[in-house]
Each structure stands twice: as C-alpha cells, then as structure tokens.
Design a protein around this motif. Structure first.
Motif, PDB file in Angstrom:
ATOM      1  N   SER A   1       0.812  -1.220   0.000  1.00 40.98           N
ATOM      2  CA  SER A   1       0.000   0.000   0.000  1.00 40.98           C
ATOM      3  C   SER A   1       0.835   1.254   0.000  1.00 40.98           C
ATOM      4  CB  SER A   1      -0.871   0.032   1.256  1.00 40.98           C
ATOM      5  OG  SER A   1      -2.018  -0.718   1.034  1.00 40.98           O
ATOM      6  N   VAL A   2       2.145   1.104  -0.164  1.00 42.82           N
ATOM      7  CA  VAL A   2       3.031   2.237   0.082  1.00 42.82           C
ATOM      8  C   VAL A   2       2.827   3.355  -0.956  1.00 42.82           C
ATOM      9  CG1 VAL A   2       5.401   2.158  -0.847  1.00 42.82           C
ATOM     10  CG2 VAL A   2       5.021   2.069   1.591  1.00 42.82           C
ATOM     11  N   ARG A   3       2.487   2.960  -2.187  1.00 42.11           N
ATOM     12  CA  ARG A   3       2.141   3.945  -3.222  1.00 42.11           C
ATOM     13  C   ARG A   3       0.883   3.490  -3.960  1.00 42.11           C
ATOM     14  NH1 ARG A   3       7.444   3.972  -2.528  1.00 42.11           N
ATOM     15  NH2 ARG A   3       7.584   1.919  -3.454  1.00 42.11           N
ATOM     16  N   GLN A   4       0.167   4.482  -4.535  1.00 42.28           N
ATOM     17  CA  GLN A   4      -1.083   4.201  -5.235  1.00 42.28           C
ATOM     18  C   GLN A   4      -0.876   3.185  -6.366  1.00 42.28           C
ATOM     19  OE1 GLN A   4      -4.107   5.507  -4.350  1.00 42.28           O
ATOM     20  NE2 GLN A   4      -4.914   4.054  -5.846  1.00 42.28           N
TER      21      GLN A   4
ATOM     22  N   THR B   1       4.952  11.465   7.960  1.00 42.28           N
ATOM     23  CA  THR B   1       3.585  11.883   7.609  1.00 42.28           C
ATOM     24  C   THR B   1       3.071  11.267   6.303  1.00 42.28           C
ATOM     25  OG1 THR B   1       4.461  13.873   6.569  1.00 42.28           O
ATOM     26  CG2 THR B   1       3.715  14.077   8.856  1.00 42.28           C
ATOM     27  N   TYR B   2       3.980  10.872   5.400  1.00 42.19           N
ATOM     28  CA  TYR B   2       3.565  10.340   4.089  1.00 42.19           C
ATOM     29  C   TYR B   2       3.282   8.844   4.127  1.00 42.19           C
ATOM     30  CZ  TYR B   2       8.445   9.138   4.483  1.00 42.19           C
ATOM     31  OH  TYR B   2       9.629   8.677   4.973  1.00 42.19           O
ATOM     32  N   CYS B   3       3.589   8.179   5.246  1.00 39.00           N
ATOM     33  CA  CYS B   3       3.746   6.720   5.192  1.00 39.00           C
ATOM     34  C   CYS B   3       2.560   5.969   5.798  1.00 39.00           C
ATOM     35  CB  CYS B   3       5.034   6.328   5.910  1.00 39.00           C
ATOM     36  SG  CYS B   3       5.437   4.595   5.676  1.00 39.00           S
ATOM     37  N   ILE B   4       2.123   4.957   5.092  1.00 38.45           N
ATOM     38  CA  ILE B   4       0.965   4.159   5.500  1.00 38.45           C
ATOM     39  C   ILE B   4       1.385   2.978   6.395  1.00 38.45           C
ATOM     40  CG2 ILE B   4       1.038   2.592   3.496  1.00 38.45           C
ATOM     41  CD1 ILE B   4      -2.167   4.199   4.845  1.00 38.45           C
TER      42      ILE B   4
ATOM     43  N   VAL C   1      20.096   3.510   4.448  1.00 41.39           N
ATOM     44  CA  VAL C   1      19.654   4.527   5.421  1.00 41.39           C
ATOM     45  C   VAL C   1      18.933   5.646   4.670  1.00 41.39           C
ATOM     46  CG1 VAL C   1      20.399   5.718   7.510  1.00 41.39           C
ATOM     47  CG2 VAL C   1      21.993   4.216   6.355  1.00 41.39           C
ATOM     48  N   PRO C   2      17.632   5.480   4.441  1.00 46.48           N
ATOM     49  CA  PRO C   2      16.907   6.458   3.624  1.00 46.48           C
ATOM     50  C   PRO C   2      16.972   7.880   4.176  1.00 46.48           C
ATOM     51  CG  PRO C   2      15.599   4.488   3.903  1.00 46.48           C
ATOM     52  CD  PRO C   2      16.776   4.351   4.822  1.00 46.48           C
ATOM     53  N   ALA C   3      17.320   8.842   3.297  1.00 50.72           N
ATOM     54  CA  ALA C   3      17.341  10.262   3.678  1.00 50.72           C
ATOM     55  C   ALA C   3      15.988  10.908   3.392  1.00 50.72           C
ATOM     56  CB  ALA C   3      18.446  10.982   2.910  1.00 50.72           C
ATOM     57  N   GLN C   4      15.327  10.485   2.346  1.00 42.89           N
ATOM     58  CA  GLN C   4      14.002  10.973   1.873  1.00 42.89           C
ATOM     59  C   GLN C   4      14.052  12.362   1.254  1.00 42.89           C
ATOM     60  OE1 GLN C   4      12.162   8.520   1.639  1.00 42.89           O
ATOM     61  NE2 GLN C   4      12.219   7.234   3.445  1.00 42.89           N
ATOM     62  N   SER C   5      14.794  13.303   1.840  1.00 43.51           N
ATOM     63  CA  SER C   5      14.888  14.644   1.263  1.00 43.51           C
ATOM     64  C   SER C   5      16.136  15.328   1.802  1.00 43.51           C
ATOM     65  CB  SER C   5      13.654  15.472   1.629  1.00 43.51           C
ATOM     66  OG  SER C   5      13.840  16.826   1.245  1.00 43.51           O
TER      67      SER C   5
ATOM     68  N   SER D   1      20.147   4.803  -0.258  1.00 47.51           N
ATOM     69  CA  SER D   1      19.106   5.674   0.297  1.00 47.51           C
ATOM     70  C   SER D   1      17.809   5.550  -0.497  1.00 47.51           C
ATOM     71  CB  SER D   1      19.602   7.121   0.248  1.00 47.51           C
ATOM     72  OG  SER D   1      18.629   8.001   0.773  1.00 47.51           O
ATOM     73  N   ASP D   2      16.742   6.050   0.112  1.00 46.68           N
ATOM     74  CA  ASP D   2      15.466   6.275  -0.579  1.00 46.68           C
ATOM     75  C   ASP D   2      15.216   7.771  -0.585  1.00 46.68           C
ATOM     76  OD1 ASP D   2      15.070   3.523  -0.511  1.00 46.68           O
ATOM     77  OD2 ASP D   2      13.521   3.591   1.051  1.00 46.68           O
ATOM     78  N   PHE D   3      14.584   8.262  -1.659  1.00 48.07           N
ATOM     79  CA  PHE D   3      14.162   9.661  -1.717  1.00 48.07           C
ATOM     80  C   PHE D   3      12.733   9.734  -2.222  1.00 48.07           C
ATOM     81  CE2 PHE D   3      18.759  10.117  -1.984  1.00 48.07           C
ATOM     82  CZ  PHE D   3      18.981  11.176  -1.115  1.00 48.07           C
ATOM     83  N   ILE D   4      11.991  10.685  -1.693  1.00 40.04           N
ATOM     84  CA  ILE D   4      10.669  11.003  -2.242  1.00 40.04           C
ATOM     85  C   ILE D   4      10.772  12.367  -2.899  1.00 40.04           C
ATOM     86  CG2 ILE D   4       8.253  11.488  -1.691  1.00 40.04           C
ATOM     87  CD1 ILE D   4       8.489   9.573   0.672  1.00 40.04           C
ATOM     88  N   VAL D   5      10.428  12.467  -4.176  1.00 41.90           N
ATOM     89  CA  VAL D   5      10.402  13.780  -4.837  1.00 41.90           C
ATOM     90  C   VAL D   5       8.956  14.227  -4.991  1.00 41.90           C
ATOM     91  CG1 VAL D   5      12.582  13.484  -6.084  1.00 41.90           C
ATOM     92  CG2 VAL D   5      10.443  12.763  -7.163  1.00 41.90           C
TER      93      VAL D   5
ATOM     94  N   ILE E   1      14.210   6.024  -5.817  1.00 40.50           N
ATOM     95  CA  ILE E   1      13.594   7.349  -5.894  1.00 40.50           C
ATOM     96  C   ILE E   1      12.115   7.191  -6.243  1.00 40.50           C
ATOM     97  CG2 ILE E   1      13.672   9.590  -7.068  1.00 40.50           C
ATOM     98  CD1 ILE E   1      16.717   8.862  -7.549  1.00 40.50           C
ATOM     99  N   PHE E   2      11.262   7.841  -5.444  1.00 32.20           N
ATOM    100  CA  PHE E   2       9.812   7.687  -5.628  1.00 32.20           C
ATOM    101  C   PHE E   2       9.160   9.048  -5.773  1.00 32.20           C
ATOM    102  CE2 PHE E   2      11.409   4.427  -2.681  1.00 32.20           C
ATOM    103  CZ  PHE E   2      11.178   3.298  -3.447  1.00 32.20           C
ATOM    104  N   LYS E   3       8.135   9.097  -6.590  1.00 34.20           N
ATOM    105  CA  LYS E   3       7.306  10.306  -6.655  1.00 34.20           C
ATOM    106  C   LYS E   3       6.308  10.227  -5.503  1.00 34.20           C
ATOM    107  CE  LYS E   3       6.203   9.224 -10.851  1.00 34.20           C
ATOM    108  NZ  LYS E   3       5.485   9.157 -12.104  1.00 34.20           N
ATOM    109  N   TYR E   4       6.101  11.327  -4.824  1.00 34.86           N
ATOM    110  CA  TYR E   4       5.161  11.325  -3.699  1.00 34.86           C
ATOM    111  C   TYR E   4       3.782  10.860  -4.153  1.00 34.86           C
ATOM    112  CZ  TYR E   4       1.901  12.904  -0.152  1.00 34.86           C
ATOM    113  OH  TYR E   4       0.891  12.946   0.771  1.00 34.86           O
ATOM    114  N   SER E   5       3.219   9.941  -3.388  1.00 36.02           N
ATOM    115  CA  SER E   5       1.905   9.387  -3.691  1.00 36.02           C
ATOM    116  C   SER E   5       1.050   9.529  -2.428  1.00 36.02           C
ATOM    117  CB  SER E   5       2.102   7.907  -4.077  1.00 36.02           C
ATOM    118  OG  SER E   5       0.895   7.216  -4.115  1.00 36.02           O
ATOM    119  N   PRO E   6       0.043  10.413  -2.450  1.00 38.35           N
ATOM    120  CA  PRO E   6      -0.740  10.616  -1.227  1.00 38.35           C
ATOM    121  C   PRO E   6      -1.491   9.357  -0.823  1.00 38.35           C
ATOM    122  CG  PRO E   6      -1.587  11.957  -3.055  1.00 38.35           C
ATOM    123  CD  PRO E   6      -0.414  11.213  -3.581  1.00 38.35           C
ATOM    124  N   ARG E   7      -1.439   9.018   0.452  1.00 41.16           N
ATOM    125  CA  ARG E   7      -2.094   7.813   0.954  1.00 41.16           C
ATOM    126  C   ARG E   7      -3.168   8.193   1.940  1.00 41.16           C
ATOM    127  NH1 ARG E   7      -1.669   3.667  -1.115  1.00 41.16           N
ATOM    128  NH2 ARG E   7      -2.677   5.164  -2.423  1.00 41.16           N
ATOM    129  N   GLU E   8      -4.355   7.766   1.669  1.00 43.52           N
ATOM    130  CA  GLU E   8      -5.463   8.066   2.572  1.00 43.52           C
ATOM    131  C   GLU E   8      -5.164   7.477   3.962  1.00 43.52           C
ATOM    132  OE1 GLU E   8      -9.206   6.722   0.990  1.00 43.52           O
ATOM    133  OE2 GLU E   8     -10.197   7.422   2.823  1.00 43.52           O
TER     134      GLU E   8
END
Ligand code: 5AD
Ligand code: SF4
Length: 483
Positions: free
Chosen positions: A49-52, A174-177, A275-279, A315-319, A346-353
């Motif tokens: 469920s991490v991304r749409q 805050t972005y994570c399900i 070690v994900p930095a995310q941004s 690392s992981d990043f969310i753009v 690298i992931f594009k931000y995906s809003p999660r309900e």
C-alpha cells in the motif's frame, strides 16, 4: 487431491518473506505451486500500500479474474498483506468475487480460512485492529509476528534467508501508510531470533538478512537484560555456518556509533547500510516529520564513512512531496551528490489516505514536475553509481554466489557451465561465468568491466582451487580484500 496455488507478491522484502512463509504453510496443507493463475485452484495476492501505483496494479489484476471466477466459482481468490489491512471490506465492494481478505498481522490464519471457504463458509475477512481501536497492548496483540518454522525448500535460494526481527513502525512519517497497516513497532525476542538463525544455519543457510521497517531501532527487553541491534548482531555472529549478516532498513536517527563499530568489528557483518534520507531540505523533512535535519543526516553519514570507509551506503528519496519547491529539490540533489550513495530508490510522492500528509497538506507538485525531478535525481545517482563502480576495475572482490544471472537462467539447465551472479559484502552485484556447483560459495572475482548497476568479473582460479571450496564449506574465508 493436491490443490494448486498461484501467488503474486508485490512490495518490500517483508512481503517476500510473508509470501514464502504462507506458501510453506500451504504446501504442508497439500497445496502445490503453479506458474499461472489459469492453472490454479487458489489465487493469492500479497499486496503493498506504500504507493497508489502498487494498489492499482492489484485491483486491475483482480479485475482480470472476474470472468475466470464466474466460469469456475470454486476458484478461491484471496488478497493478503498491507492493502488487505488498509482497504478491508472495500476490496469486497470493488471486487465482489474475492473470497478472502487477510491483513499482515493475521497470516497464520490463511490455511484454516481457505479450508473454511472451500467447505462453503463464504467470504472471510481477518484483519488487525486499527491503531486507535484499542489500547496499545490490544492493538499490538492483534498484529502477530508471523514466523512459523522455516522450510528450506521454500526459500528463493537455500543458502540465503530473510529473518524478521521486528514488525510494525512507530515513527509515523507523515507520508507513510506503514504504521497504520503493519501496526505498532514490536521487536521479537532475541532468543527466538537466535534459535531461528541456528536452525537456518543447520539447514545450510549462509547469509541472513534481518528485516525491520526501522531495523536499527530493534530493542528487546528480557529477564537477562535488553538487547539492541548491536547486541543481537554479536549473538548471531557466533552462530557457526552463517557467513554473512545484513540488515535493512535503517532509520537515520537510530544509527548509533555502537552499531557502526559493531558492523566494523564483526567480520560476518556486510558492509552495506540502507539509510533512507528521503529529502535534503529541512523544510520538507520537517513536513515529513522524519525526526532529523539534513545537518543531522550529514553528521550521521560522516560517521558511517569515518567508521566504515568501504561500506556501500544506499538511500530512498521522495520527490514532489507536498510544498517541495525547486530550491528544496536542489538541496536533495546536493545531498545525494555529496553522499555518493551506492544507489538510491527514488519515488514520486503518492498521497495515501489515512496518513497525516494527506490530511494536512495539498498534493501540490504537478505530476510532470514530479516526473522531471524523479528523472533528474535518478540521472545524478546513476552517474555516481557508474563512476564509483569504475573504481572496482582490476580489483578483486569476494562474492557470495547467488545463482544463474538473468542470461544464465535462459541457458540449458543440464549445462554445468553457466553465467552466474553474486554479491559483494557491500551489496554490489557481480556477473561472471562459472559452474553451477559454485552456487552458495564465496568466491574471489577479478573485475574487468563495470556499469552503473553491475560489475563483471572472472573467477580468480589461483585462489579458487579445491582448498577454497573446502574452506567455503567449513567457514567463511578471511575478510581480504572485501569491498
Ligand atoms: N509516496 C511515495 N513514496 C513513499 N514511500 C513511502 N511512502 C511513500 C509515499 N506515500 C517510500 C519511502 C520509503 C520507501 C519504502 O517508499 O521512500 O523509504
Ligand atoms: Fe514509513 Fe517512516 Fe516507518 Fe519508514 S520509518 S516505515 S518511512 S513511517
């Protein structure tokens, strides 16, 4: 009569392990695996469920089964894992022909639930409590760590295994399900983990990868004291037969100096840290509630480089996170460039309900901007990966041989000579021509070519004589020269 099982798994290593264990329990219950949904009596999806996008794929795969189910109502269709926990009855609404929905904290029930359904019990749903649906203890108890006895025949390779050391997550980025669908953070007792790894070693497993959403936050209190990840590594290091120990995924704030020094001092610990930095922007990190500033990430990264200069750090990043400006993005590019990660996801931000960012901030970076930032960051990363891999040319590395490469899998299975793939201690993939009997051994390889993602090597025959094979069977070779 054997029942035929088809299972499709998406998502992280936790899901891969869950699927392996579900398959093992169903094999014991008389199921055999088949390669296509058409051949199967029971079709299971272990979902993410991490991304749409990951959810869309499952819903369209389910849609494609509608007619098959209408033709053959006895075919059982089940949805397991994170999307099952997140969407619950909604899955029955969107795909009414689904028979079974089981969350990640209830997987032990799958065999019995399938029996019930086959006996005419109708649709079944078993999920854990919502995080706010009870006391912490009640919610914790509703998420069971699923770790039945291991079956070596079930693993992708018999000499590598994932070992769960924690479930859940309490960090609430805050972005994570994940904290919602995998429940509260709970560490497994160290003694249980040690016993599982002992069993794996006895079955011939040589490399273990410890799994946790924030694996370096591991902490378990028992009568004989509290064990953290460093302490657990020291205990696992003593287990004969285990040659390599990895752990994923690390949380930057919990990357203690004790842990880094333990990895440095224990020869079996892989020099590999995800070690994900995310941004790279403090404004974005604050909105993500990651719990650190970019300065603190840099300080931590500096300690890794100082303590473990040869380690592969990833690392992981969310753009395109909510409110990310061009300047924020440039700061992320700067962080990636100066950190020289071995690779980055690298992931594009995906809003999660159900997450805070979805509730609090508009998803205001347009899709085309997300895509451009994604491509730009990926290009910077690939250039670094390619440059750093060139440094391996003409060096000798030691790899654990994992099996045939993609090309090797297409070669005749009865030909002992085959293209193989192995991994260095720092998690670099090396492709080389070898012999099937070398699978599962640690071999020295001379590197003659390198791309951004792969090293190409030849077996150093001078050192790969019979004595090395004997050594490989008895104990891991000394850690020279490992990169
Ligand atoms: N959108 C995009 N990427 C996400 N990740 C987690 N949640 C989201 C989201 N909502 C990414 C993070 C995490 C990785 C496993 O997935 O980078 O580290
Ligand atoms: Fe999600 Fe953050 Fe937990 Fe990782 S640490 S699983 S990103 S909430």
């Amino acid at each position: 009569m054997t029942k035929r099982l088809y299972i499709e798994t998406v998502g992280c290593q936790m899901n891969m392990l869950d699927s392996e264990l579900v398959v093992a329990s169903l094999r014991k219950a008389g199921y055999s695996l088949v390669d296509t949904p058409q051949q199967a009596d029971c079709i299971l999806f272990n979902t993410c469920s991490v991304r749409q996008h990951a959810e869309d794929k499952i819903y369209s795969a389910l849609g494609r089964l509608k007619n098959a189910k209408a033709r053959d109502p006895h075919k059982i269709i089940g949805v397991l894992g994170c999307m099952a926990q997140k969407d619950q009855e909604l899955i029955f609404k969107r795909a009414p022909f689904v028979d079974l929905i089981v969350g990640p904290g209830q997987l032990h029930q799958v065999p019995a639930l399938l029996d019930d359904i086959a006996a005419g019990g109708g649709q079944r749903l078993e999920v854990s409590l919502d995080r706010k649906a009870g006391s912490r203890t009640e919610v914790e108890q509703s998420f069971e760590s699923y770790d039945p006895l291991r079956d070596p025949a079930m693993r992708p390779t018999p000499f590598q295994a994932f070992v769960r050391i924690m479930i859940g997550c309490d960090k609430f980025c805050t972005y994570c399900i994940v904290p919602k669908v995998r429940g509260p953070e709970q560490s497994r007792p160290a003694a249980e983990i040690v016993a599982e790894v002992r069993q794996l070693a006895a079955e011939g497993c040589r490399e273990i990868t410890l799994l946790g959403q924030t694996v370096n936050s591991y902490r378990h209190a028992a009568a004989d004291g509290t064990t953290n990840l460093a302490g657990l590594l020291r205990r696992l290091h003593e287990i004969e037969g285990i040659w390599r120990i990895k752990f994923i995924t690390n949380y930057p704030r919990d990357m203690s100096q004790e842990l880094l020094e333990t990895v440095r001092d224990l020869s079996k610990c892989s020099q590999y840290l995800h070690v994900p930095a995310q941004s790279g922007s403090n404004a974005v990190l604050a909105r993500m509630k990651r719990g650190y500033t970019v300065e603190q990430y840099r300080e931590m990264h500096g300690r890794i480089r100082a303590t473990l200069p040869a380690a592969g750090v990833t690392s992981d990043f969310i753009v395109g996170f909510c409110g990310e400006t061009e300047d924020d993005f440039q700061q992320t590019v700067d962080l990636l460039r100066e950190s020289r990660f071995k690779n980055s996801f690298i992931f594009k931000y995906s809003p999660r309900e159900g997450t805070k960012s979805d509730e609090l901030f508009p998803d205001d970076v347009p899709e085309n901007v997300k895509r451009r930032r994604n491509n730009e960051l990926l290009a910077s990363q690939n250039a670094i990966s390619e440059e750093d891999n060139q440094a391996f040319l003409e060096r000798t590395v030691e790899v654990l041989v994992e099996g045939p490469s993609k090309a090797g899998m297409k070669q005749a299975a009865d030909d002992p000579l085959v293209q193989l793939t192995g991994r260095t201690s720092c998690d670099r993939i090396v492709v080389f021509d070898g012999n099937r009997r070398q699978i599962g051994q640690i071999l020295p390889l001379a590197i003659y070519d390198a791309s951004a993602f792969t090293l190409f090597g030849t077996v150093v025959t001078r050192r790969a004589g019979p004595e090395v094979y004997e050594l490989a069977l008895a104990s891991p070779p000394a850690r020279v020269p490992v990169h």
